[in-house]
Write a protein that holds these residues in place. Structure first.
Motif, PDB file in Angstrom:
ATOM      1  N   ILE A 167       1.848 -34.810  34.315  1.00  0.00           N
ATOM      2  CA  ILE A 167       0.544 -34.371  34.823  1.00  0.00           C
ATOM      3  C   ILE A 167       0.480 -34.303  36.347  1.00  0.00           C
ATOM      4  O   ILE A 167      -0.377 -33.639  36.901  1.00  0.00           O
ATOM      5  CB  ILE A 167      -0.616 -35.239  34.275  1.00  0.00           C
ATOM      6  CG1 ILE A 167      -0.424 -36.710  34.628  1.00  0.00           C
ATOM      7  CG2 ILE A 167      -0.771 -35.055  32.778  1.00  0.00           C
ATOM      8  CD1 ILE A 167      -1.608 -37.589  34.242  1.00  0.00           C
TER       9      ILE A 167
ATOM     10  N   CYS B 258      -9.372 -43.051  32.851  1.00  0.00           N
ATOM     11  CA  CYS B 258      -8.149 -42.504  33.452  1.00  0.00           C
ATOM     12  C   CYS B 258      -8.420 -41.557  34.621  1.00  0.00           C
ATOM     13  O   CYS B 258      -9.251 -40.662  34.526  1.00  0.00           O
ATOM     14  CB  CYS B 258      -7.355 -41.777  32.374  1.00  0.00           C
ATOM     15  SG  CYS B 258      -5.890 -40.948  32.992  1.00  0.00           S
ATOM     16  N   ILE B 259      -7.693 -41.761  35.732  1.00  0.00           N
ATOM     17  CA  ILE B 259      -7.822 -40.843  36.873  1.00  0.00           C
ATOM     18  C   ILE B 259      -6.606 -39.929  36.988  1.00  0.00           C
ATOM     19  O   ILE B 259      -6.375 -39.308  38.025  1.00  0.00           O
ATOM     20  CB  ILE B 259      -8.065 -41.602  38.203  1.00  0.00           C
ATOM     21  CG1 ILE B 259      -6.949 -42.638  38.472  1.00  0.00           C
ATOM     22  CG2 ILE B 259      -9.442 -42.273  38.202  1.00  0.00           C
ATOM     23  CD1 ILE B 259      -6.997 -43.262  39.863  1.00  0.00           C
ATOM     24  N   ARG B 260      -5.800 -39.872  35.946  1.00  0.00           N
ATOM     25  CA  ARG B 260      -4.665 -38.938  35.869  1.00  0.00           C
ATOM     26  C   ARG B 260      -3.673 -39.095  37.030  1.00  0.00           C
ATOM     27  O   ARG B 260      -3.291 -38.111  37.650  1.00  0.00           O
ATOM     28  CB  ARG B 260      -5.159 -37.481  35.829  1.00  0.00           C
ATOM     29  CG  ARG B 260      -6.105 -37.156  34.677  1.00  0.00           C
ATOM     30  CD  ARG B 260      -5.359 -37.094  33.349  1.00  0.00           C
ATOM     31  NE  ARG B 260      -6.174 -36.504  32.295  1.00  0.00           N
ATOM     32  CZ  ARG B 260      -6.991 -37.179  31.472  1.00  0.00           C
ATOM     33  NH1 ARG B 260      -7.115 -38.499  31.589  1.00  0.00           N
ATOM     34  NH2 ARG B 260      -7.662 -36.560  30.521  1.00  0.00           N
ATOM     35  N   CYS B 261      -3.284 -40.333  37.278  1.00  0.00           N
ATOM     36  CA  CYS B 261      -2.327 -40.547  38.367  1.00  0.00           C
ATOM     37  C   CYS B 261      -0.892 -40.386  37.892  1.00  0.00           C
ATOM     38  O   CYS B 261       0.019 -40.195  38.685  1.00  0.00           O
ATOM     39  CB  CYS B 261      -2.530 -41.935  38.967  1.00  0.00           C
ATOM     40  SG  CYS B 261      -1.971 -43.259  37.873  1.00  0.00           S
ATOM     41  N   GLY B 262      -0.672 -40.527  36.599  1.00  0.00           N
ATOM     42  CA  GLY B 262       0.675 -40.360  36.049  1.00  0.00           C
ATOM     43  C   GLY B 262       1.551 -41.602  36.144  1.00  0.00           C
ATOM     44  O   GLY B 262       2.703 -41.579  35.702  1.00  0.00           O
ATOM     45  N   ALA B 263       1.032 -42.698  36.689  1.00  0.00           N
ATOM     46  CA  ALA B 263       1.874 -43.892  36.859  1.00  0.00           C
ATOM     47  C   ALA B 263       2.365 -44.448  35.526  1.00  0.00           C
ATOM     48  O   ALA B 263       3.484 -44.956  35.427  1.00  0.00           O
ATOM     49  CB  ALA B 263       1.104 -44.971  37.619  1.00  0.00           C
TER      50      ALA B 263
ATOM     51  N   ILE C 279      -0.757 -42.702  28.168  1.00  0.00           N
ATOM     52  CA  ILE C 279      -2.179 -42.343  28.100  1.00  0.00           C
ATOM     53  C   ILE C 279      -2.387 -41.180  27.135  1.00  0.00           C
ATOM     54  O   ILE C 279      -3.345 -41.163  26.366  1.00  0.00           O
ATOM     55  CB  ILE C 279      -2.771 -42.053  29.509  1.00  0.00           C
ATOM     56  CG1 ILE C 279      -4.244 -41.665  29.428  1.00  0.00           C
ATOM     57  CG2 ILE C 279      -2.016 -40.960  30.252  1.00  0.00           C
ATOM     58  CD1 ILE C 279      -5.175 -42.748  28.996  1.00  0.00           C
TER      59      ILE C 279
ATOM     60  N   VAL D  96       0.548 -51.264  35.144  1.00  0.00           N
ATOM     61  CA  VAL D  96       0.681 -50.321  36.253  1.00  0.00           C
ATOM     62  C   VAL D  96      -0.614 -49.535  36.466  1.00  0.00           C
ATOM     63  O   VAL D  96      -0.879 -49.054  37.567  1.00  0.00           O
ATOM     64  CB  VAL D  96       1.882 -49.370  35.986  1.00  0.00           C
ATOM     65  CG1 VAL D  96       1.461 -48.091  35.294  1.00  0.00           C
ATOM     66  CG2 VAL D  96       2.629 -49.047  37.278  1.00  0.00           C
ATOM     67  N   CYS D  97      -1.431 -49.432  35.454  1.00  0.00           N
ATOM     68  CA  CYS D  97      -2.598 -48.534  35.494  1.00  0.00           C
ATOM     69  C   CYS D  97      -3.608 -48.960  36.566  1.00  0.00           C
ATOM     70  O   CYS D  97      -4.102 -50.079  36.553  1.00  0.00           O
ATOM     71  CB  CYS D  97      -3.286 -48.493  34.128  1.00  0.00           C
ATOM     72  SG  CYS D  97      -4.781 -47.491  34.141  1.00  0.00           S
ATOM     73  N   PRO D  98      -3.937 -48.049  37.484  1.00  0.00           N
ATOM     74  CA  PRO D  98      -4.833 -48.409  38.587  1.00  0.00           C
ATOM     75  C   PRO D  98      -6.268 -48.674  38.151  1.00  0.00           C
ATOM     76  O   PRO D  98      -7.023 -49.275  38.896  1.00  0.00           O
ATOM     77  CB  PRO D  98      -4.763 -47.198  39.516  1.00  0.00           C
ATOM     78  CG  PRO D  98      -4.366 -46.070  38.636  1.00  0.00           C
ATOM     79  CD  PRO D  98      -3.466 -46.665  37.606  1.00  0.00           C
ATOM     80  N   VAL D  99      -6.642 -48.210  36.951  1.00  0.00           N
ATOM     81  CA  VAL D  99      -8.004 -48.483  36.494  1.00  0.00           C
ATOM     82  C   VAL D  99      -7.998 -49.431  35.291  1.00  0.00           C
ATOM     83  O   VAL D  99      -8.971 -49.519  34.549  1.00  0.00           O
ATOM     84  CB  VAL D  99      -8.777 -47.183  36.164  1.00  0.00           C
ATOM     85  CG1 VAL D  99      -9.120 -46.446  37.436  1.00  0.00           C
ATOM     86  CG2 VAL D  99      -7.980 -46.289  35.239  1.00  0.00           C
TER      87      VAL D  99
ATOM     88  N   ILE E 191      -6.600 -49.684  32.281  1.00  0.00           N
ATOM     89  CA  ILE E 191      -6.796 -49.338  30.874  1.00  0.00           C
ATOM     90  C   ILE E 191      -5.770 -50.152  30.073  1.00  0.00           C
ATOM     91  O   ILE E 191      -4.588 -50.178  30.431  1.00  0.00           O
ATOM     92  CB  ILE E 191      -6.580 -47.830  30.645  1.00  0.00           C
ATOM     93  CG1 ILE E 191      -7.560 -47.033  31.509  1.00  0.00           C
ATOM     94  CG2 ILE E 191      -6.758 -47.470  29.167  1.00  0.00           C
ATOM     95  CD1 ILE E 191      -7.313 -45.540  31.514  1.00  0.00           C
TER      96      ILE E 191
ATOM     97  N   ILE F  14      -3.715 -49.873  27.839  1.00  0.00           N
ATOM     98  CA  ILE F  14      -3.097 -48.793  27.070  1.00  0.00           C
ATOM     99  C   ILE F  14      -2.325 -49.309  25.854  1.00  0.00           C
ATOM    100  O   ILE F  14      -2.489 -48.806  24.743  1.00  0.00           O
ATOM    101  CB  ILE F  14      -2.150 -47.956  27.970  1.00  0.00           C
ATOM    102  CG1 ILE F  14      -2.908 -47.466  29.200  1.00  0.00           C
ATOM    103  CG2 ILE F  14      -1.552 -46.786  27.200  1.00  0.00           C
ATOM    104  CD1 ILE F  14      -2.044 -46.772  30.233  1.00  0.00           C
TER     105      ILE F  14
HETATM  106  S1  SF4 Z   1      -1.756 -45.063  34.802  1.00  0.00           S
HETATM  107 FE1  SF4 Z   1      -3.896 -45.208  34.104  1.00  0.00          FE
HETATM  108  S2  SF4 Z   1      -5.022 -43.820  35.442  1.00  0.00           S
HETATM  109 FE2  SF4 Z   1      -2.871 -43.315  35.696  1.00  0.00          FE
HETATM  110  S3  SF4 Z   1      -2.505 -41.649  34.226  1.00  0.00           S
HETATM  111 FE3  SF4 Z   1      -1.971 -43.538  33.170  1.00  0.00          FE
HETATM  112  S4  SF4 Z   1      -3.873 -44.170  32.129  1.00  0.00           S
HETATM  113 FE4  SF4 Z   1      -4.435 -42.637  33.657  1.00  0.00          FE
END
Ligand code: SF4
Lengths: 249, 452
Positions: B146, B301-306, B330, B359-362, B364, B366
């Protein structure tokens, strides 16, 4: 009064690695615990639950709670089964209080040694280059060590113990907490990935000079050993309980 | 989509798979370094998570406020309940402007809605203006990541592609040379497009403005040269106040690539004189996800791809193995919400190692949501074969006696059976792994003999 410890041995360990179970028993006894191994233990239900069948583990969970009712602590030489008991045992109607007690008194072996027995000066020798495999459920589930993703003070319960042994050389890895690809049913349902991940872990250890690969989950080690032995790798595999027990004798 | 099969196919080329793994690990490493330079990193994550939780708990309120403010600012706002409605709205705007060609900057939402093929069918040429997107568009592929849409391609392959499509020198793999060629090619498209489409990273309820983050400035270039700007925004992109934005901007780029901030964080508030901004708010399954208590936080999710870069599975199976617009961890919790049958193998494409969650900045959770999906999917799908074997195992494990007896048989079998039978090609364990040496007795046998 020494603490009364009930030893829980995962089903595959009972079958395939009785020497690890025995090492755990002897180790805890050497450290002054009163240990019993309740007869009639079954699988804790972890592989079922992780495969999506948590609802089918009710009987197993009830059996587990009943079996370990009497002891002060439940100690198990596995991170993943302990995590399962703590966070994925299904709701047990009518046994809520017992369940809560069980979940509060169960410990993975290394955390029992560092947090409850608070071992700080183990007298023993183990003159080998030891590489540690941080199994994910122990690492990120039970927080047995700091995880590389988080901003937190570094800590490592297994290292805390192993560092006390004379002559032991801790092998630093390029990816200290990458998954080995075992993952229960994942090992067979995603066979190709699972093998690839295992090979990569072994390579990391070999490149960095590991002589003995250890860890707190025999299931991951069984997977790694299986791959290593197939490919003719020279690594040796010992559960952390075996190292400590050998060093203490 | 069958993840195990796709992953196995990807792994056939071992060298390539390990290159893919290393490339993404390098990005994860940069993210680690960047995040560790901020002592307040964990506080930022908590704050970001809290802001998102709060917003989701009053999503209707913030969306209406956002719409009202945006309208006051002169933005035309539309609501689309699904992909089809979204695409239709875009088409209508384009038709009213008699537009036959447009530039689009990276937008995962338009991928999700399959906007490109829809517009092309209606006679409108779409040029993706993000370099990576343009590359995969040339190849007729969807993005495999992404944030890094062409991460699955090697320099050499891009050089070959550009030689064919843009007439660059054969064999010249110099990234600067190739980028320059793409720039010249894209410039032409930018200059001729009357309409530009962008995604939206953040919509600010308080002010009615929205923010688009890019590194190449392509969104800005497209928008500023065009007369009409169409912005497509998922309804979960809303944040309450402008002052909340800093929290997310600091997390986003560090998590995505290890940069401290994206090169461009452009705010769009009102159209310039004589120009238009159209904003489409898209649901497409998000309200349904919001109503599922186990999975609602996936909307943070802010779609950072981490989570992709850190995922040991994603790194070794590639984005296409997931067969969904958003791949990786995600994606594996979002996609079953859209079509549980089609994406039923995705929640199992994980060891539940939990690296994504950390790792997720918000924040989640997961891997816990993957676990929850597994419970639902087995039930919903009625997977009989698997269920049967699991039932069998359950039968064995539940009864101590049966468990002991069959273990004994198993161990005896391991000792006496010929190798070829144990390592049957259908035995997935034995294909690439030896089994442990069976011991003489189990621990419980030993214990009963020696200790009781
Ligand atoms: S690390 Fe978290 S915020 Fe980033 S894409 Fe994955 S779910 Fe979304």
């Amino acid at each position: 009064m020494p603490p009364h410890v009930g030893l829980f041995i995962p089903c595959y360990m009972d079958q395939f690695y009785p020497q690890v179970a025995l090492a755990s028993l002897e180790l805890l006894e050497k450290l002054g615990c009163k240990v019993s191994y309740p007869i009639g233990q079954t699988c804790c239900g972890q592989p079922l639950a992780n495969a999506g069948y948590e609802r089918d583990t009710l009987t197993l969970a009830k059996h587990f709670v009943t079996l370990f009712k009497e002891v002060d602590y439940i100690v198990a030489p596995t991170g993943s089964c302990v995590l399962h008991v703590k966070s994925h045992f299904p709701e047990l109607k009518g046994m809520e209080a017992e369940l809560e007690k069980t979940q509060a008194k169960i410990y993975e072996l290394t955390e029992f040694l560092t947090d409850i027995l608070q071992l700080t000066s183990i007298k023993g020798k183990f003159p080998h280059k030891v590489g540690f495999h941080a199994s994910c459920h122990g690492l990120r589930g039970l927080r047995l060590s700091s995880s590389s993703e988080l901003q937190e003070p570094t800590f490592h319960k297994a290292k805390l113990l192993l560092d006390q042994l004379e002559g032991l050389e801790w092998v630093p890895l390029s990816r200290p907490d990458e998954c080995c690809g075992f993952g229960g049913t994942f090992a067979v349902s995603e066979e190709a990935l699972s093998i690839c991940m295992g090979k990569d872990r072994i390579l990391d250890h070999e490149r960095n000079g590991t002589e003995i690969l250890t860890g707190v989950d025999m299931s991951c080690l069984m997977h790694l050993q299986g791959i290593g032995s197939r490919s003719g790798s020279k690594l040796r595999y010992l559960h952390l309980a075996e190292i400590l027990n050998q060093a203490l004798s | 989509m069958n993840h195990p099969q796709a992953a196995a196919a990807f792994l056939k080329d071992q060298a390539r798979a390990s290159w893919h793994d290393e490339t993404l690990w390098y990005v994860r490493d940069k993210r680690d370094a960047a995040s560790k330079r901020l002592p307040e990193w964990e506080d930022l994550r908590t704050l970001a998570s809290d802001i998102k939780e709060h917003t989701l708990s009053q999503l209707d309120y913030y969306l209406e406020k956002f719409e009202e403010k945006a309208f006051e600012n002169g933005i035309q706002v539309y609501w689309a309940k699904d992909a089809a409605e979204h695409n239709q709205i875009v088409l209508q705007i384009l038709q009213s402007k008699e537009c036959k060609a447009l530039v689009k900057s990276k937008s995962i939402l338009t991928e999700e809605c399959h906007l490109n093929p829809f517009l092309e069918k209606n006679g409108i040429a779409v040029v993706d203006s993000d370099l990576g997107e343009r590359i995969v568009q040339f190849l007729n592929q969807p993005p495999s990541h992404i944030v890094l849409p062409a991460i699955h391609l090697k320099k050499k392959e891009i050089a070959e592609l550009f030689h064919e499509k843009l007439g660059t020198e054969k064999g010249n793999e110099d990234p600067k040379y190739l980028t320059d060629a793409a720039r010249i090619h894209l410039r032409e498209k930018f200059l001729s497009a009357k309409v530009a489409i962008t995604g939206v990273n953040f919509g600010i309820a308080e002010t009615g403005e929205f923010v688009v983050c890019t590194n190449e400035g392509n969104a800005d270039m497209g928008v500023h040269l065009a007369d009409v700007h169409i912005a497509c925004m998922g309804i979960e992109k809303i944040i309450p106040r402008r002052k909340d934005l800093g929290v997310f901007l600091r997390l986003l780029a560090r998590s995505a690539t290890g940069q401290s901030i994206t090169t461009y964080s452009s705010h769009f508030r009102s159209p310039r004189k004589g120009k238009e901004i159209h904003l489409i708010l898209v649901d497409n399954g998000r309200t349904a996800q919001l109503s599922r208590s186990n999975y609602r936080s996936s909307l943070k999710c802010i779609r950072c791809g981490a989570c992709m870069n850190t995922c040991p599975i994603y790194r070794r199976s590639g984005g296409f193995s997931y067969g969904s617009t958003v791949p990786g961890p995600i994606g594996s919790i979002l996609s079953p919400g859209l079509d549980v049958k089609k994406y039923s193998t995705l929640p199992f494409a994980s060891t539940l190692c939990g690296s994504c969650t950390d790792v997720c900045p918000v924040k989640i959770n997961i891997h816990e949501q993957l676990y929850a999906w597994r419970q639902e999917i087995t039930q919903a799908q009625g997977w009989s074969g698997k269920e049967l074997s699991i039932k069998l195992a359950k039968g064995i494990f539940t009864s101590p006696l049966a468990y002991r007896v069959s273990g004994k048989i198993l161990r005896a079998a391991l000792k006496s059976l010929p190798h070829s039978l144990i390592y049957h090609p259908l035995n997935a364990w034995g294909k690439g792994r030896d089994l442990p040496q069976p011991p003489a007795s189990t621990f419980s046998e030993w214990y009963q003999k020696n200790r009781l």
